[in-house]
Design a protein around this motif. Structure first.
Motif, PDB file in Angstrom:
ATOM      1  N   GLU C 715       0.758  -1.036   0.106  1.00  0.00           N
ATOM      2  CA  GLU C 715       0.092   0.104   0.000  1.00  0.00           C
ATOM      3  C   GLU C 715       0.921   1.311   0.039  1.00  0.00           C
ATOM      4  N   TYR C 716       2.166   1.120   0.530  1.00  0.00           N
ATOM      5  CA  TYR C 716       2.960   2.331   0.808  1.00  0.00           C
ATOM      6  C   TYR C 716       3.312   2.693  -0.942  1.00  0.00           C
ATOM      7  N   VAL C 717       3.860   1.640  -1.362  1.00  0.00           N
ATOM      8  CA  VAL C 717       4.359   1.562  -2.708  1.00  0.00           C
ATOM      9  C   VAL C 717       3.290   2.261  -3.574  1.00  0.00           C
ATOM     10  N   ARG C 718       2.050   1.640  -3.460  1.00  0.00           N
ATOM     11  CA  ARG C 718       1.120   2.057  -4.442  1.00  0.00           C
ATOM     12  C   ARG C 718       0.678   3.597  -4.070  1.00  0.00           C
ATOM     13  N   GLN C 719       0.317   3.981  -2.807  1.00  0.00           N
ATOM     14  CA  GLN C 719      -0.078   5.239  -2.546  1.00  0.00           C
ATOM     15  C   GLN C 719       0.861   6.229  -2.557  1.00  0.00           C
ATOM     16  N   PRO C 723       1.405   6.934  -6.976  1.00  0.00           N
ATOM     17  CA  PRO C 723       0.083   7.304  -6.940  1.00  0.00           C
ATOM     18  C   PRO C 723      -0.596   7.281  -8.229  1.00  0.00           C
ATOM     19  N   LYS C 724      -0.080   7.332  -9.328  1.00  0.00           N
ATOM     20  CA  LYS C 724      -0.832   7.507 -10.722  1.00  0.00           C
ATOM     21  C   LYS C 724      -0.955   6.230 -11.221  1.00  0.00           C
ATOM     22  N   MET C 725      -0.791   5.229 -10.780  1.00  0.00           N
ATOM     23  CA  MET C 725      -1.009   4.059 -11.445  1.00  0.00           C
ATOM     24  C   MET C 725      -2.529   3.622 -11.014  1.00  0.00           C
ATOM     25  N   ASP C 726      -2.971   3.002 -12.059  1.00  0.00           N
ATOM     26  CA  ASP C 726      -4.513   2.318 -12.020  1.00  0.00           C
ATOM     27  C   ASP C 726      -4.365   0.909 -11.138  1.00  0.00           C
ATOM     28  N   VAL C 727      -4.151   1.026 -10.074  1.00  0.00           N
ATOM     29  CA  VAL C 727      -4.501  -0.444  -9.267  1.00  0.00           C
ATOM     30  C   VAL C 727      -4.751  -0.133  -7.797  1.00  0.00           C
ATOM     31  N   HIS C 728      -5.393  -1.450  -7.444  1.00  0.00           N
ATOM     32  CA  HIS C 728      -5.864  -1.402  -5.892  1.00  0.00           C
ATOM     33  C   HIS C 728      -5.704  -2.630  -5.491  1.00  0.00           C
ATOM     34  N   LEU C 729      -5.337  -2.620  -4.027  1.00  0.00           N
ATOM     35  CA  LEU C 729      -5.149  -3.668  -3.347  1.00  0.00           C
ATOM     36  C   LEU C 729      -6.068  -3.947  -2.280  1.00  0.00           C
ATOM     37  N   ILE C 730      -6.277  -5.299  -1.810  1.00  0.00           N
ATOM     38  CA  ILE C 730      -7.078  -5.705  -0.628  1.00  0.00           C
ATOM     39  C   ILE C 730      -6.579  -7.080  -0.245  1.00  0.00           C
ATOM     40  N   SER C 731      -6.653  -7.089   1.132  1.00  0.00           N
ATOM     41  CA  SER C 731      -6.060  -8.196   1.644  1.00  0.00           C
ATOM     42  C   SER C 731      -7.028  -9.351   1.794  1.00  0.00           C
ATOM     43  N   THR C 732      -6.915 -10.691   1.338  1.00  0.00           N
ATOM     44  CA  THR C 732      -8.058 -11.668   1.382  1.00  0.00           C
ATOM     45  C   THR C 732      -7.551 -12.745   2.142  1.00  0.00           C
ATOM     46  N   THR C 733      -6.632 -12.620   2.919  1.00  0.00           N
ATOM     47  CA  THR C 733      -6.111 -13.671   3.687  1.00  0.00           C
ATOM     48  C   THR C 733      -7.289 -14.477   4.810  1.00  0.00           C
ATOM     49  N   GLU C 734      -8.200 -13.652   5.065  1.00  0.00           N
ATOM     50  CA  GLU C 734      -9.400 -14.112   5.997  1.00  0.00           C
ATOM     51  C   GLU C 734     -10.371 -14.577   4.960  1.00  0.00           C
ATOM     52  N   ALA C 735     -10.394 -14.402   3.758  1.00  0.00           N
ATOM     53  CA  ALA C 735     -11.489 -14.569   2.935  1.00  0.00           C
ATOM     54  C   ALA C 735     -11.409 -16.063   2.331  1.00  0.00           C
ATOM     55  N   TRP C 736     -10.409 -16.445   2.081  1.00  0.00           N
ATOM     56  CA  TRP C 736     -10.217 -17.772   1.375  1.00  0.00           C
ATOM     57  C   TRP C 736      -9.358 -18.702   2.255  1.00  0.00           C
ATOM     58  N   ALA C 737      -9.919 -19.901   2.328  1.00  0.00           N
ATOM     59  CA  ALA C 737      -9.113 -21.011   3.183  1.00  0.00           C
ATOM     60  C   ALA C 737      -8.233 -21.773   2.116  1.00  0.00           C
TER      61      ALA C 737
END
Lengths: 416, 91, 972
Positions: C715-719, C723-737
């Motif tokens: 997120e640090y690298v992204r934001q 900052p001008k890259m079209d990219v989004h991150l989300i942590s899904t560690t808890e979402a997938w077994a």
């Protein structure tokens, strides 16, 4: 004037009229051979060793407030030499050896108390890392012992063995580690240095350096201009501020580290104990207070005070490993401003300014280093070459890629 | 401490993770000839000022925004809070 | 009934209460404190001082008490150093004195008092140095035995503590006159007020006042405050610290006034209060005057005398003298006399004071000595004419002025300033903006001034004028003549608990320790449990006298949190024992428990370590079986704990190309790639995989330990950096077994699960796909391998993770599918030579891992530049495999490497062992290690030495890939 039991008895009988000031209150001269900026433990030790072993006596120590008012007077008093890396271990071992003879050296009882430093571990990974470190210590000739869980229990039966979130698997013990009465270290060095002719000048703040043709000539202070051939700066916590006057930018951030002490209690804890699964370490002073601490507050700060999240974090760590602490009362908390360097290790080196030398970046571990720091800084100032045990503590190690990163955290100072 | 988040209002410091001086936003181009010297400066040298300090905080227990907080390192007073990506895009 | 004055408002004489002190039973009344009840029972001796073991009694009536510290039994557990002045009495209360042996009345260490001429400030710095070895052997144990006051139990504190959070508009600290008046006006003005007070009842000093005509007015005020809906109230609550941005810490004592633990309330609650404004209505403490032998039991502050006589009705039948230097002292003497207190004498230091006729009144006089070994019997008075006389009294109350209680204004670094007009320290102007002091805390000692300051503060916060009429119009000037120290013969204590005397301060000055900070540290002035509340100003006055400066010039030390001692248990709250940190369970935890798995902590996770069968006696048996099962058939392991981050956007590939040291731009859709992540300083941060699910979507995995830091970093690298890259991150560690399905028969098992074709041709090594289980549930499939075998990882929604794990084991029975834990996982990866946490320890480079070639030099990735620095490039250490020459030798991780025949020292240290395992494949212990000049040692023999374990064994240096070095099994 020698201190001794006889002397205490004699003075007691004659109303203590014979005690003199521990050090002379000096006024600045026009010129010194060596000026030490910073009247804390490191600066005073440097002055003392310069005067005692390098034949230099035209020395002054400049202190902006009062002697010992910096981190030597606000820490958790621990001494140890349980380091992993080659760049560190011999230096801290030198320091511990100097501690072991400090009372006789200074004729001042700083109460060096070698009751052991026990690092607890709580996982296989931590066990392996501790074993790597303990073996490194032993290979450097330093004492280290391996305790299994049973041996830990024998030594510290009051720890949380039965109900712990992170069970104790064992510990790495350095028996020669321990604690020292911190203020006495500053006073002892000040007294001994003063007796050798060193001028200790309090309430004298450095406000600028006179640098001509790349060579430092003098300092401008709140008590006027003072010339010197060589100037050593040892003002950890405020290194960046002082060195800014000489246009020297440092790989250092200032952070606040809190420490805590409880009300006086009868003897309870044998030595120093550190908790491997939380931010907590503890010892008990000779007066009976439990002295403990934990992590940095974590943000840049020049305020010698911290905030509640770290207070809670430390107390939670304490309760989880030592549940008897619940009814011990926190009596005082304080914060020290520390130089957090970019690899967690100090810098003792010449600077790009001729005649100007730097000693800093001690992170949260400067107290234990006090004697060796003075010893090697005196060596550097007198001989203009690094002492062998401090040869890694150079400015250029970052450009060279030769970091001394015990914790493996990289260039994020608050993680060291 | 409490940090005034530009959208979420006053939030307790314990929701945030600190990184350091906001000069970290100005990463040098790693492909330039002098990259080694510039990158060394960038990674290691800090002003470490006493007074107003621009610094990076991550709202980890919140909206996961990196913020540029301007804070006095002596009094801890916070005078300005901005989104890091907005600051960085303007450079 | 005979031992109390009638109509004492603080106690209920209809409710007698039995309690024990030092194993003797006494009777007090509901409402009493332990101190008031003991005094009413004529018990004045309560403790011994720290250093000289001098007999001591009650000195104050509140949290400022320096002397009367006892150990009290609470919830069946002893609590040391508790102030008798704060212990509310209940039936069956048990308390003991401290720091005396064999008994309180006869204490052997009182010999220190006789030796006191030798035991002056700092004496220990000057002696105990010869012979050197005697310090640890003799002197220090002796000192430590004498140290401390109370004894802490070494068994766990059984009490429950809790934490809470409050967010008032205005926090008002102190419910005395000023606090009550201010709170009420603020509440009427619409502010949400939090009013806290240390005591069980609101009213502050007015409760204790001998001025009886105030009582109805106070009762009405308190009632109005209690009824107001805008005022939230906390009693028995101390605000202990002031922190940045209007944050305060407070402790409420919920149950300590009760006989039994009601089982519902926590013993204490620790509050974090975030307030818009804060009003310090904390009052002022009566300041003592120091004089020779001023520490005997029976000597206390004048306010304490007033409180015990008026509020608790104690001191009946005792003779009392007052030693004062101001008009309020004179008025108090009259009021006490009117209540029936036997005022034997008043000694007023002021020559111009008007004498009274009701009792002997000495103007221009001082108390210069006292008598009574275990309790006060008499005082020696020096009259204005220079004559001396002894007066027999039981109690002496002292007041030399008042110290505003302003500690909370200092906690953020603002130094109080000496105000000559009140002869006391006042809060500094540079205190935090949100703080206002009112009443006694602001030096408004008279009732009228006090009321006015409260109204002013309310008006300032409300931003309007209230136009109220001051009900206290009579002027009551203080007419203070400052008086601090009466010099004379005999020990003159400024710090009672730590036994700091005037002589100590003079000696400190004589030895050059003249800065207030030096005096504090050299003499321990103000470092006792009362934190200098009574000693600080007297000590400064004595220092000022010694240096010839004024108190203002002398300055003061800074008060630091907490205001009064705070239990560590309360600050920790419920976060102790098993609740110290949250415990994270993997999706298959239930299934693993059912299979009697042994669990291990991995950070906050609990992971299955191995799955023992009933006949297996030793953990190695189990782990070997699990390892062999994976190598021969197929095994299943829950790997959910590895971090998972979804990366989406047009620039997703470019972003990963920047974050990872190896290239990602050309990774085709449907393929996974190993990713090496460096810190900016060129050291390896983490490794994992990135699977490209579409042109614009990747799934990144991290190691378990780094799941949070890597996400933060990305997120640090992204934001911050892109900052001008079209990219989004989300942590899904808890979402997938996610489960590793590994072994030669893994494809057969996977094929039974998913709808898609998993043949080697369609789904080769490093393939990835979004797919479905045969029952339609979403799944992600990756053909990646940590074990070195043909293997897959399959992810399903977390909610079905446990059922899926069970299902896998069920439908794979004929394939001999075996669940395996972290231990087997580790053995498998060590056999394969894959790096894990022990190798990625924050000190290692790609070069050391043998991955230098994958670091792309043609793009600007994080860490590439600094990884090229000389010392990192010239480092010859690299990852090697080790195998003991004698297969039964116990290789351990953390052992260091030394050449054959070389000395075991730092100069000959070649490296260290990172990981070890027993390898069923090699039928030997094996290990991974970082070895200097590792490449040149390949095939040679060295030693692995662990001095800590007394081990020194010979090992062969081999490839780190013990199994299938060419990677053929992965690709079948």
């Amino acid at each position: 004037m020698d201190f001794s039991g006889w002397r205490v008895l004699r003075e007691g009988l004659r109303g203590h009229t014979g005690w003199a000031p521990l050090w002379r209150a000096a006024t600045p001269k026009k010129h010194y051979d060596v000026l030490i900026v910073g009247g804390g433990g490191h600066g005073l030790a440097t002055a003392y060793y310069l005067a005692k072993y390098h034949g230099l006596t035209n020395i002054a120590v400049l202190e902006k407030n009062w002697v010992g008012g910096g981190n030597v007077g606000r820490n958790t008093t621990i001494i140890r030499s349980n380091y992993l890396l080659d760049g560190n271990q011999p230096f801290y071992e030198l320091s511990l050896r100097l501690w072991e003879g400090i009372e006789q050296e200074l004729n001042f009882n700083a109460m060096v108390s070698q009751r052991g430093v026990l690092n607890l571990f709580h996982s296989d990974a931590q066990r392996d890392a501790f074993r790597r470190r303990g073996n490194a210590m032993r290979m450097h000739g330093t004492d280290a012992e391996w305790l299994n869980a049973k041996a830990v229990r024998q030594m510290a039966p009051f720890l949380n063995y039965d109900n712990a979130r992170f069970p104790i698997h064992g510990g790495l013990l350095q028996r020669r580690g321990g604690t020292v009465r911190h203020d006495a270290v500053a006073w002892g060095y000040a007294r001994a240095a003063s007796a050798l002719g060193v001028d200790i000048i309090e309430r004298c703040e450095v406000q600028g350096f006179d640098v001509t043709n790349g060579q430092v000539q003098a300092v401008e202070t709140s008590r006027g201009r003072i010339e010197a051939d060589r100037i050593g700066v040892a003002v950890a916590g405020y290194s960046s501020e002082v060195m800014r006057h000489a246009n020297v930018r440092l790989p250092i951030e200032s952070h606040v580290l809190q420490a805590f002490v409880t009300e006086g209690l009868k003897p309870l804890i044998p030595g120093v104990i550190t908790y491997g699964a939380g931010h907590f370490y503890i010892s008990q002073s000779d007066k009976g207070g439990l002295v403990f601490g934990g992590d940095l507050d974590g943000y840049n700060s020049y305020a010698s005070r911290g905030n509640l999240p770290v207070v809670e974090d430390v107390c939670e760590g304490g309760m989880s490993i030592m549940p008897m602490l619940g009814r011990a009362r926190l009596l005082r908390s304080w914060g020290g401003v520390v130089d957090m360097s970019m690899d967690g290790s100090p810098i003792i080196d010449r600077t790009q300014v001729g005649g100007l030398y730097f000693n800093g970046g001690w992170c949260y571990g400067g107290f234990k280093a006090t004697p060796a720091s003075g010893w090697v800084f005196a060596h550097l100032l007198a001989r203009e070459s690094s002492h062998p045990t401090a040869s890694a503590y150079r400015f250029d190690r970052f450009a060279a890629g030769a970091m001394i990163d015990e914790k493996g955290q990289g260039s994020t100072p608050n993680l060291h | 401490m409490r940090i005034p988040h530009p959208i979420l209002g006053l939030r307790d410091q314990s929701e945030f993770v600190y990184l350091g001086d906001a000069c970290l936003l100005e990463r040098p181009d790693g492909m330039q000839a002098d990259a080694l010297q510039k990158m060394t400066e960038y990674a290691y040298q800090r002003d470490n000022c006493r007074g107003l300090h621009r610094e990076l905080w991550f709202h980890e227990q919140g909206d996961r925004a990196w913020l540029v907080v301007t804070r006095n390192t002596v009094t801890h007073e916070i005078v300005k809070v901005e989104f890091a990506n907005e600051v960085a895009s303007h450079d | 009934m005979t031992n109390r004055f009638a109509d004492a408002p603080g106690i209920d004489v209809a409710e007698p209460v039995h309690f024990q002190f030092d194993n003797r039973t006494y009777v007090g009344y509901l409402g009493d404190t332990l101190a008031s009840a003991l005094l009413a029972n004529n018990v004045r001796l309560i403790g011994r001082s720290f250093k000289y073991h001098r007999p001591r009694g009650v000195f104050s009536d509140g949290s400022d008490e320096p002397n009367a510290l006892v150990t009290v039994l609470r919830e069946g557990h002893p609590e040391p150093n508790t102030r008798a002045t704060e212990i509310e009495l209940y039936d069956g209360l048990k308390a003991w004195s401290q720091n005396a042996w064999p008994s309180l009345r006869f204490d052997l260490l009182a010999v220190n008092d006789w030796l006191s001429k030798f035991l002056t400030a700092g004496f220990y710095y000057k002696t105990f140095m010869w012979p050197a070895r005697f310090w640890e052997a003799v002197y220090e144990p002796m000192i430590r035995r004498a140290a401390g006051i109370g004894r802490l139990s070494d068994t766990p504190d059984p009490s429950v503590y809790d934490k809470g959070y409050l967010h008032p508009d205005v926090l008002v600290i102190g419910a005395g006159l000023a606090g009550l008046v201010c709170s009420l006006q603020l509440a009427k003005g619409g502010q949400r007020v939090l009013l806290v007070d240390e005591h069980a009842r609101f009213g502050g000093r007015l409760l204790f006042s001998a001025n009886a005509k105030l009582r109805p007015w106070l009762d009405a005020l308190v009632e109005e405050v209690l009824k107001h809906p805008n005022i939230q109230r906390l009693i028995r609550t101390v605000v202990f610290g002031s922190y940045d941005h209007g944050v305060y810490g407070a402790i409420t004592r919920n149950t300590e006034h009760q006989a039994a633990d009601p089982g519902v309330l926590p013993k204490q609650t620790y509050w974090t209060i975030s307030a818009g404004h804060t009003i310090l209505a904390t009052g002022a403490l009566t300041r003592s005057i120091a004089f020779p032998n001023n520490d005997r039991p029976g000597i206390m502050t004048m306010s304490a005398i007033e409180a015990y006589a008026v509020y608790y009705g104690a001191l009946k039948g005792s003779s009392v003298a007052l030693f004062i230097s101001h008009e309020e002292g004179r008025r108090t003497a009259l009021r006490l006399h009117a209540l029936g207190v036997n005022i034997k004498a008043v000694i007023d230091t002021r020559s111009e004071a008007l004498p009274l006729t009701e009792f002997p009144y000495f103007t221009g006089s001082q108390v210069v000595n006292t008598s009574g070994r275990l309790g006060l019997t008499g005082i020696q008075v020096r009259s204005s004419d220079g004559t001396f006389q002894w007066i027999n009294v039981d109690y002496l109350g002292i007041s030399g002025g008042y110290n505003p209680t302003i500690q909370l204004t200092c906690h953020q670094g603002a130094k109080p300033k000496w105000d000559l007009s009140i002869e006391a320290f006042r809060a500094a102007d540079n205190r935090p903006d949100d703080q206002r002091c009112i009443g006694g805390a602001d030096g408004a000692f008279g009732l009228g001034d006090c009321w006015q300051s409260a109204i002013h503060a309310a008006e300032a916060i409300l931003g309007q004028s209230l136009h109220l009429v001051n009900p206290f119009n009579e002027s009551e000037p203080l007419a203070l003549q400052s008086e601090y120290v009466i010099y004379g013969h005999g020990p003159t204590f400024v710090d009672m608990q730590n036994d700091v005397t005037i002589k100590d301060i003079q000696l400190s000055h004589q030895e050059g320790m003249s800065s207030v900070e030096h005096v504090k540290r050299y003499t321990t002035l103000g470092m006792a449990t009362d934190q200098g509340k009574h000693s600080n100003v007297l000590g400064l006055a004595a220092l000022a006298q010694a240096t010839g400066q004024s108190i203002a010039e002398t300055g003061t030390t800074l008060s630091r949190p907490p205001y009064t001692g705070v239990s560590i248990g309360a600050l920790a709250g419920q976060y102790r024992d098993l609740d110290f940190k949250p415990t994270r369970l993997t999706p298959s935890h239930q299934a693993a428990t059912a299979r009697h798995a042994s669990f291990v902590e991995v950070g906050n996770w609990l992971r299955a370590q191995w799955f023992p069968l009933p006949h297996e006696k030793y953990w190695r048996e189990t782990v070997d079986r699990e390892v062999i099962a994976v190598r021969r058939n197929v095994g299943v392991c829950d790997v959910t704990t590895l971090g998972k981050i979804d990366v989406q956007g047009e620039d997703a590939a470019a972003f990963l190309n920047h974050v990872y040291a190896n290239g990602f731009l050309k990774l085709p859709v449907g393929k996974t790639r190993y990713g090496l992540m460096l810190r900016e300083d060129g050291i390896v941060m983490d490794d994992g995989t990135a699977a490209r699910l579409s042109e614009t979507q990747f799934v990144v995995t991290t190691t378990t330990a780094n799941a949070v830091p890597v996400y933060r970093h990305m997120e640090y690298v992204r934001q911050c950096l892109c900052p001008k890259m079209d990219v989004h991150l989300i942590s899904t560690t808890e979402a997938w077994a996610q489960f590793a399905v590994a072994g030669p028969r893994s494809r057969e098992l996977i094929a039974r699960l998913v709808a898609c074709d998993v043949s080697n041709e369609v789904f080769p090594f490093m393939a990835c796909a979004e797919t479905h289980l045969r029952n339609g549930i979403r799944a992600r499939l990756f053909r990646i391998s940590f074990s070195g075998e043909l293997a897959f990882e399959i992810a399903v929604p977390t909610r079905v993770g446990n059922a899926f794990f069970e299902y896998l084991l069920e439908i794979g029975k004929d394939l001999e599918v075996t669940p395996y834990g972290t231990e087997a996982l580790s053995v498998l990866r060590i056999e394969k030579g894959h790096a894990a946490g022990a190798e990625l320890n924050g000190q290692t480079t790609a070069k050391q891992l043998g991955l230098e070639r994958i670091v792309s030099q043609t793009k600007d990735s994080i860490g590439r530049v600094l990884a090229g620095r000389d010392a990192l490039q010239n480092d010859t250490a690299c990852l090697v495999g080790l195998q003991p020459v004698t297969s039964s030798d116990p290789l351990v991780a953390g052992a260091h490497l030394v050449g054959l025949g070389k000395p075991i020292d730092a100069a000959h240290d070649l490296g260290y062992v990172t990981s070890v395992a027993y390898s069923p494949h090699c039928q030997s212990m094996i290990g991974l290690a970082y070895l200097k000049e590792g490449a040149s040692y390949r095939g040679k023999r060295i030693r692995a030495v662990s001095l800590l374990d007394h081990q020194d064994i010979e090992v062969d240096v081999v490839s780190p890939h013990f199994v299938d070095p060419d990677g053929e099994r992965l690709r079948v």
